[in-house]
Design a protein around this motif. Sequence first.
Motif, PDB file in Angstrom:
ATOM      1  N   GLY A   1      42.993  16.477 -45.275  1.00  0.00           N
ATOM      2  CA  GLY A   1      41.753  17.046 -45.778  1.00  0.00           C
ATOM      3  C   GLY A   1      40.484  16.496 -45.153  1.00  0.00           C
ATOM      4  O   GLY A   1      39.382  16.794 -45.614  1.00  0.00           O
ATOM      5  N   ARG A   2      40.629  15.686 -44.108  1.00  0.00           N
ATOM      6  CA  ARG A   2      39.429  15.116 -43.484  1.00  0.00           C
ATOM      7  C   ARG A   2      38.689  16.169 -42.670  1.00  0.00           C
ATOM      8  O   ARG A   2      39.288  17.089 -42.129  1.00  0.00           O
ATOM      9  CB  ARG A   2      39.799  13.950 -42.564  1.00  0.00           C
ATOM     10  N   ARG A   3      37.356  16.000 -42.568  1.00  0.00           N
ATOM     11  CA  ARG A   3      36.543  16.798 -41.662  1.00  0.00           C
ATOM     12  C   ARG A   3      36.482  16.063 -40.335  1.00  0.00           C
ATOM     13  O   ARG A   3      36.242  14.854 -40.315  1.00  0.00           O
ATOM     14  CB  ARG A   3      35.121  16.959 -42.201  1.00  0.00           C
ATOM     15  N   LEU A   4      36.688  16.799 -39.230  1.00  0.00           N
ATOM     16  CA  LEU A   4      36.694  16.152 -37.918  1.00  0.00           C
ATOM     17  C   LEU A   4      35.378  16.410 -37.190  1.00  0.00           C
ATOM     18  O   LEU A   4      34.850  17.524 -37.228  1.00  0.00           O
ATOM     19  CB  LEU A   4      37.862  16.670 -37.085  1.00  0.00           C
ATOM     20  N   PHE A   5      34.858  15.387 -36.554  1.00  0.00           N
ATOM     21  CA  PHE A   5      33.606  15.498 -35.804  1.00  0.00           C
ATOM     22  C   PHE A   5      33.827  16.343 -34.558  1.00  0.00           C
ATOM     23  O   PHE A   5      34.810  16.162 -33.835  1.00  0.00           O
ATOM     24  CB  PHE A   5      33.120  14.098 -35.420  1.00  0.00           C
ATOM     25  N   GLN A   6      32.914  17.284 -34.310  1.00  0.00           N
ATOM     26  CA  GLN A   6      33.058  18.214 -33.185  1.00  0.00           C
ATOM     27  C   GLN A   6      31.765  18.213 -32.366  1.00  0.00           C
ATOM     28  O   GLN A   6      30.858  18.997 -32.628  1.00  0.00           O
ATOM     29  CB  GLN A   6      33.332  19.641 -33.699  1.00  0.00           C
ATOM     30  N   PRO A   7      31.637  17.309 -31.394  1.00  0.00           N
ATOM     31  CA  PRO A   7      30.416  17.293 -30.585  1.00  0.00           C
ATOM     32  C   PRO A   7      30.326  18.530 -29.691  1.00  0.00           C
ATOM     33  O   PRO A   7      31.343  18.979 -29.146  1.00  0.00           O
ATOM     34  CB  PRO A   7      30.576  16.025 -29.737  1.00  0.00           C
ATOM     35  N   ARG A   8      29.122  19.080 -29.547  1.00  0.00           N
ATOM     36  CA  ARG A   8      28.875  20.187 -28.614  1.00  0.00           C
ATOM     37  C   ARG A   8      27.441  20.066 -28.118  1.00  0.00           C
ATOM     38  O   ARG A   8      26.527  19.823 -28.924  1.00  0.00           O
ATOM     39  CB  ARG A   8      29.033  21.560 -29.285  1.00  0.00           C
ATOM     40  N   GLY A   9      27.226  20.252 -26.833  1.00  0.00           N
ATOM     41  CA  GLY A   9      25.907  20.086 -26.246  1.00  0.00           C
ATOM     42  C   GLY A   9      24.880  21.074 -26.772  1.00  0.00           C
ATOM     43  O   GLY A   9      25.163  22.270 -26.892  1.00  0.00           O
ATOM     44  N   LYS A  10      23.695  20.552 -27.084  1.00  0.00           N
ATOM     45  CA  LYS A  10      22.549  21.390 -27.469  1.00  0.00           C
ATOM     46  C   LYS A  10      21.403  20.993 -26.548  1.00  0.00           C
ATOM     47  O   LYS A  10      20.462  20.294 -26.938  1.00  0.00           O
ATOM     48  CB  LYS A  10      22.188  21.149 -28.937  1.00  0.00           C
ATOM     49  N   VAL A  11      21.488  21.449 -25.299  1.00  0.00           N
ATOM     50  CA  VAL A  11      20.578  20.988 -24.257  1.00  0.00           C
ATOM     51  C   VAL A  11      20.847  21.869 -23.036  1.00  0.00           C
ATOM     52  O   VAL A  11      21.919  22.482 -22.951  1.00  0.00           O
ATOM     53  CB  VAL A  11      20.865  19.496 -23.946  1.00  0.00           C
ATOM     54  N   LEU A  12      19.905  21.917 -22.108  1.00  0.00           N
ATOM     55  CA  LEU A  12      20.190  22.634 -20.862  1.00  0.00           C
ATOM     56  C   LEU A  12      21.443  22.032 -20.226  1.00  0.00           C
ATOM     57  O   LEU A  12      21.527  20.822 -20.052  1.00  0.00           O
ATOM     58  CB  LEU A  12      19.017  22.489 -19.885  1.00  0.00           C
ATOM     59  N   GLY A  13      22.407  22.861 -19.907  1.00  0.00           N
ATOM     60  CA  GLY A  13      23.692  22.373 -19.392  1.00  0.00           C
ATOM     61  C   GLY A  13      24.766  22.381 -20.459  1.00  0.00           C
ATOM     62  O   GLY A  13      25.948  22.270 -20.152  1.00  0.00           O
ATOM     63  N   GLY A  14      24.366  22.465 -21.715  1.00  0.00           N
ATOM     64  CA  GLY A  14      25.325  22.570 -22.818  1.00  0.00           C
ATOM     65  C   GLY A  14      26.270  21.383 -22.887  1.00  0.00           C
ATOM     66  O   GLY A  14      25.887  20.245 -22.586  1.00  0.00           O
ATOM     67  N   THR A  15      27.498  21.632 -23.282  1.00  0.00           N
ATOM     68  CA  THR A  15      28.470  20.541 -23.418  1.00  0.00           C
ATOM     69  C   THR A  15      28.765  19.923 -22.055  1.00  0.00           C
ATOM     70  O   THR A  15      29.104  18.738 -21.963  1.00  0.00           O
ATOM     71  CB  THR A  15      29.756  21.051 -24.086  1.00  0.00           C
ATOM     72  N   GLY A  16      28.585  20.705 -20.990  1.00  0.00           N
ATOM     73  CA  GLY A  16      28.756  20.152 -19.640  1.00  0.00           C
ATOM     74  C   GLY A  16      27.760  19.028 -19.357  1.00  0.00           C
ATOM     75  O   GLY A  16      28.002  18.190 -18.483  1.00  0.00           O
ATOM     76  N   ALA A  17      26.636  18.988 -20.082  1.00  0.00           N
ATOM     77  CA  ALA A  17      25.644  17.929 -19.878  1.00  0.00           C
ATOM     78  C   ALA A  17      26.002  16.659 -20.640  1.00  0.00           C
ATOM     79  O   ALA A  17      25.463  15.590 -20.358  1.00  0.00           O
ATOM     80  CB  ALA A  17      24.255  18.424 -20.300  1.00  0.00           C
ATOM     81  N   ILE A  18      26.891  16.775 -21.632  1.00  0.00           N
ATOM     82  CA  ILE A  18      27.213  15.579 -22.440  1.00  0.00           C
ATOM     83  C   ILE A  18      28.696  15.235 -22.345  1.00  0.00           C
ATOM     84  O   ILE A  18      29.206  14.474 -23.149  1.00  0.00           O
ATOM     85  CB  ILE A  18      26.817  15.772 -23.921  1.00  0.00           C
ATOM     86  N   ASN A  19      29.403  15.820 -21.384  1.00  0.00           N
ATOM     87  CA  ASN A  19      30.850  15.578 -21.355  1.00  0.00           C
ATOM     88  C   ASN A  19      31.209  14.392 -20.451  1.00  0.00           C
ATOM     89  O   ASN A  19      30.338  13.713 -19.920  1.00  0.00           O
ATOM     90  CB  ASN A  19      31.627  16.849 -21.008  1.00  0.00           C
TER      91      ASN A  19
END
Length: 115
Positions: free
Chosen positions: A73-91
């Motif tokens: 029942g745990r909630r899992l953290f789901q990072p996703r980029g919110k920036v120019l480049g999107g998740t590719g900028a924070i991966n």
Amino acid sequence: MGEEFDFIVIGAGSAGCAVASRLGEAGHKVLLLEAGGSDRNPFIHIPLGYSLLYDNPSVNWCYESLPEPHVNGRRLFQPRGKVLGGTGAINGMIYMRGQPQDFDGWAADGCIGWG
Ligand SMILES: Cc1cc2nc3c(=O)[nH]c(=O)nc-3n(C[C@H](O)[C@H](O)[C@H](O)COP(=O)(O)OP(=O)(O)OC[C@H]3O[C@@H](n4cnc5c(N)ncnc54)[C@H](O)[C@@H]3O)c2cc1C
């Protein structure tokens, strides 16, 4: 507001930037809209800096999943980029070579040029 565009691409992430770029190169007038800000955070540009962006709301939507029945029942953290480049900028900038059989299979199914 009076400007007109051939295409509007929503989201300047990995896919949206490539799509907008290819459309522009083909001579189309493109509007690329991004919800996040510029990619000036230095940790976007430093390899392994991504560990400092993993839960940084200035460049990350910081989503959580719904409670997952298979992890007690745990909630899992789901990072996703919110920036120019999107998740590719924070991966993690990890490059993985795909299985040739996958690409050949897609080509055999009709995706010309993917083999
Ligand atoms: C922590 C993490 C590490 C990763 N590491 C790697 C790696 O090392 N190597 C690798 O190959 N892949 C990695 N990935 C996967 C890879 O980064 C993603 O698969 C890829 O970036 C997804 O691209 P996308 O264009 O589908 O989405 P995204 O790049 O997430 O782009 C979506 C964009 O749309 C914007 N957006 C959303 N809603 C709106 C709206 N309403 N209006 C305007 N804009 C909006 C977002 O802000 C975002 O910029 C990683 C992913 C994560 C989460």
